[in-house]
Every structure is written in structure tokens, then in C-alpha cells.
Design an enzyme around this catalytic site. Sequence first.
Site, mmCIF file in Angstrom:
data_model
loop_
_atom_site.group_PDB
_atom_site.id
_atom_site.type_symbol
_atom_site.label_atom_id
_atom_site.label_comp_id
_atom_site.label_asym_id
_atom_site.label_seq_id
_atom_site.Cartn_x
_atom_site.Cartn_y
_atom_site.Cartn_z
ATOM 1 C CB SER A 15 3.132 6.594 3.744
ATOM 2 O OG SER A 15 3.331 5.554 4.693
ATOM 3 C CG LEU A 16 2.907 9.994 8.908
ATOM 4 C CD1 LEU A 16 2.036 10.452 10.052
ATOM 5 C CD2 LEU A 16 4.064 10.969 8.713
ATOM 6 C CB SER A 17 4.647 3.196 7.023
ATOM 7 O OG SER A 17 3.286 2.981 7.300
ATOM 8 C CB THR A 62 -1.259 1.770 2.258
ATOM 9 O OG1 THR A 62 -2.361 2.541 2.725
ATOM 10 C CG2 THR A 62 -0.378 2.617 1.368
ATOM 11 C CE LYS A 66 -4.201 -1.439 3.852
ATOM 12 N NZ LYS A 66 -4.850 -0.757 4.960
ATOM 13 C CG ASP A 102 -4.894 -2.999 8.144
ATOM 14 O OD1 ASP A 102 -3.995 -2.299 8.647
ATOM 15 O OD2 ASP A 102 -5.159 -2.987 6.926
ATOM 16 N N GLY A 126 -17.210 2.949 4.130
ATOM 17 C CA GLY A 126 -16.115 2.361 3.357
ATOM 18 C C GLY A 126 -16.262 0.858 3.238
ATOM 19 N N GLY A 129 -10.178 -2.544 1.502
ATOM 20 C CA GLY A 129 -9.360 -3.521 2.237
ATOM 21 C C GLY A 129 -9.356 -3.284 3.736
ATOM 22 C CD GLU A 154 -20.234 -5.092 -8.178
ATOM 23 O OE1 GLU A 154 -20.068 -4.054 -8.865
ATOM 24 O OE2 GLU A 154 -19.779 -6.202 -8.475
HETATM 25 P P1 ATR Z 1 -7.905 0.461 1.770
HETATM 26 O O1 ATR Z 1 -7.154 -0.712 1.401
HETATM 27 O O2 ATR Z 1 -7.078 1.432 2.559
HETATM 28 O O3 ATR Z 1 -9.207 0.183 2.452
HETATM 29 P P2 ATR Z 1 -9.287 0.733 -0.738
HETATM 30 O O4 ATR Z 1 -9.476 -0.738 -0.730
HETATM 31 O O5 ATR Z 1 -8.856 1.391 -2.000
HETATM 32 O O6 ATR Z 1 -8.236 1.168 0.361
HETATM 33 O O7 ATR Z 1 -10.639 1.407 -0.196
HETATM 34 C C1 ATR Z 1 -10.809 2.791 -0.190
HETATM 35 C C2 ATR Z 1 -12.207 3.110 0.355
HETATM 36 O O8 ATR Z 1 -12.395 4.553 0.302
HETATM 37 C C3 ATR Z 1 -13.341 2.543 -0.482
HETATM 38 O O9 ATR Z 1 -14.449 2.311 0.369
HETATM 39 C C4 ATR Z 1 -13.642 3.681 -1.469
HETATM 40 O O10 ATR Z 1 -14.934 3.675 -2.024
HETATM 41 P P3 ATR Z 1 -15.235 2.818 -3.366
HETATM 42 O O11 ATR Z 1 -15.376 1.418 -2.934
HETATM 43 O O12 ATR Z 1 -16.493 3.409 -3.891
HETATM 44 O O13 ATR Z 1 -14.044 3.059 -4.279
HETATM 45 C C5 ATR Z 1 -13.512 4.856 -0.541
HETATM 46 N N1 ATR Z 1 -13.247 6.120 -1.233
HETATM 47 C C6 ATR Z 1 -12.077 6.524 -1.770
HETATM 48 N N2 ATR Z 1 -12.190 7.771 -2.275
HETATM 49 C C7 ATR Z 1 -13.478 8.153 -2.046
HETATM 50 C C8 ATR Z 1 -14.222 9.354 -2.321
HETATM 51 N N3 ATR Z 1 -13.664 10.390 -2.928
HETATM 52 N N4 ATR Z 1 -15.518 9.403 -1.942
HETATM 53 C C9 ATR Z 1 -16.092 8.351 -1.311
HETATM 54 N N5 ATR Z 1 -15.433 7.207 -1.016
HETATM 55 C C10 ATR Z 1 -14.152 7.104 -1.376
#
Ligand code: ATR
Length: 273
Positions: A15-17, A62, A66, A102, A126, A129, A154
Site C-alpha cells: 500500500s502506498l497510502s 482496502t 470494503k 472511491d 471485477g 467493493g 454470483e
Molecule cells: P476491493 O474492495 O478492492 O474491490 P474485493 O471486494 O475483495 O476488493 O474485490 C476483489 C475483486 O478482484 C473481485 O472482483 C475478485 O473476484 P471474486 O469476486 O471472484 O473474488 C477479483 N479477484 C481477486 N483475485 C482474483 C483472481 N486471482 N482472479 C480473478 N479475479 C480476482
Amino acid sequence: MAKSFAVIGDPIDHSLSPNIHSAAFRELNLDSSYIGYRIPKGELEGGIEGLKKIKINGFNITIPHKIEMMKYLDKMDESCSIIGAVNTVVNNEGVLKGYNTDMDGFLEPLKKRNITIQNSKVLLLGAGGAARAIVAGIAKEKAANIDIVNRTIEKANNLSEFARKLGLSAKVKKIESIDTTIEDYDIIINATSIGLKDEPSPISFEGINEKTVVYDIVYTPMNTDFIKKAKLKNAIIIYGYEMLLGQATRAFEIWHEIKAPYNAMKKSLLGGF
Ligand code: ATR
């Protein structure tokens, strides 16, 4: 009185925050500190208790907390209740109030480049959050439609439902079908964590052109494979650090109630690469 802040998540060492907020404290001579605090998935409740015990003044959230963090809030700003995810918390003597910076942080780099989202066709990878905040921003700016791709189908379905509630036409697509229809999109966004560990881009970008906007919210490394492939097609690139900076300056202003020193924060961020 000295104030303390943190960012919580897992992984957190990238994290760079802490760099960005510490640079702002130095620039404005504020007696404040900001640390990265690793809280693994499933350990959020205990982690929050710990932060309350040390009387943290505020924190960012993060990956992967989230959405789950919503459960532990006492109060919510509208930005947070609409999006259903929280990235900034104010701790007022044990009372936690959530905000989401965000959405505005995401929109800012697009606005700076005078890119109109209105009537555009958007592809979003994606459904976590950050993706929810992005969908809220895209809906607010009245895009024509959004296609959503996610590993867990889902969650993609839930997010498209959310988009439709906000008046945005949305469909869930399979990743395998994307490369053949990629020229249909004006704006392509990666809101997954793919790239953080140098993973290859899940799409090839064959068929995009120099008018396509490619936006990666992963900011470390700065040049992810996703960005590199889009650059080869001369696409309009927006880097993850730009959204990071946008959300950080807004979080700073919520906590300190003064204007964030944008340039000092940007300089520290770019120095971090
Ligand atoms: P944030 O709050 O930063 O959005 P998050 O809610 O954990 O973090 O979401 C991470 C996203 O990256 C999700 O869309 C996740 O896919 P899943 O819903 O299937 O978990 C996706 N993601 C994380 N690692 C992944 C990977 N190795 N391949 C594909 N998608 C990935």
C-alpha cells in the site's frame, strides 16, 4: 493533539497510502501519523476492536474488507450507503462513521481528461467493493450500458442488479467471450486485483483502438500487464495511482477538514514507484 490513522487490508505491504498521507502531514506540519495494518480476511472484527483501543482517529479500508466493514459502522455517509462499500472511516470517540471516496476518486482522472462517460459502452472486470463504487460513478455519469465480468458469477449478478437499480443498463458476460467483442467498448476498467502479483491481463485487447479508454485500478506495479497490452494499441491509459490519489485527497479532507496538498501527495506517490 497528535492524531493517528491507518489503512487496513490484506495484502497491505504494497500500500502506498501511508506514503501519500505522511507526505501531506509533512507538507502542512500536522502532528499526525499513518500506518499500514494487515488484517486478514475473517479477522476484521478483532482488528477493528484493536484500532478502537488505540484510539485511531480514522482509517482507510482496502481489499478484502470494503464490503464487510459496513457491518461495523455506527453511522454512514450517503456515499457509503448508496455504494454499499466503505473505504474511509472517522472514529469519533468510539463511534465509527463510514464514507466512500472511491467513486469520486475514480471519476476524477476521467474528468481531468475531459472524457465523457455519457452514452459510452463500458466493460468492467471485477465485482468487489471498488467495482461497486465504479458502477455508481458510471451510473451517475449516465453511460449507455455496462458489461460486467467476474470470477465469481454470483457477485457479478449482484453488481449488475445494483447497476440496474441505479438506472444503468447492465449485463453479465463470460470472460471467454470478451476478446471477440472488445471493439464494442469505449471504456474498459480492471477493478479486480489481477496484476498486483504481476498476473497476466485476463483480456488480450486485440481489436481496441486509440480511442478506447483503458483504466486499471491496480496501482502497483504502475505498469501492469493490462496497461502494457493496452499501450501497445495506443489506447488512452488511466493509471491506478490516479484513482488512489483522488480517493486519498478526499479522505484527507474528511479527516482534517482542510484542503489536501494535492501536489505534495502526488509527488510522494510517484516517488514510490
Ligand atoms: P476491493 O474492495 O478492492 O474491490 P474485493 O471486494 O475483495 O476488493 O474485490 C476483489 C475483486 O478482484 C473481485 O472482483 C475478485 O473476484 P471474486 O469476486 O471472484 O473474488 C477479483 N479477484 C481477486 N483475485 C482474483 C483472481 N486471482 N482472479 C480473478 N479475479 C480476482
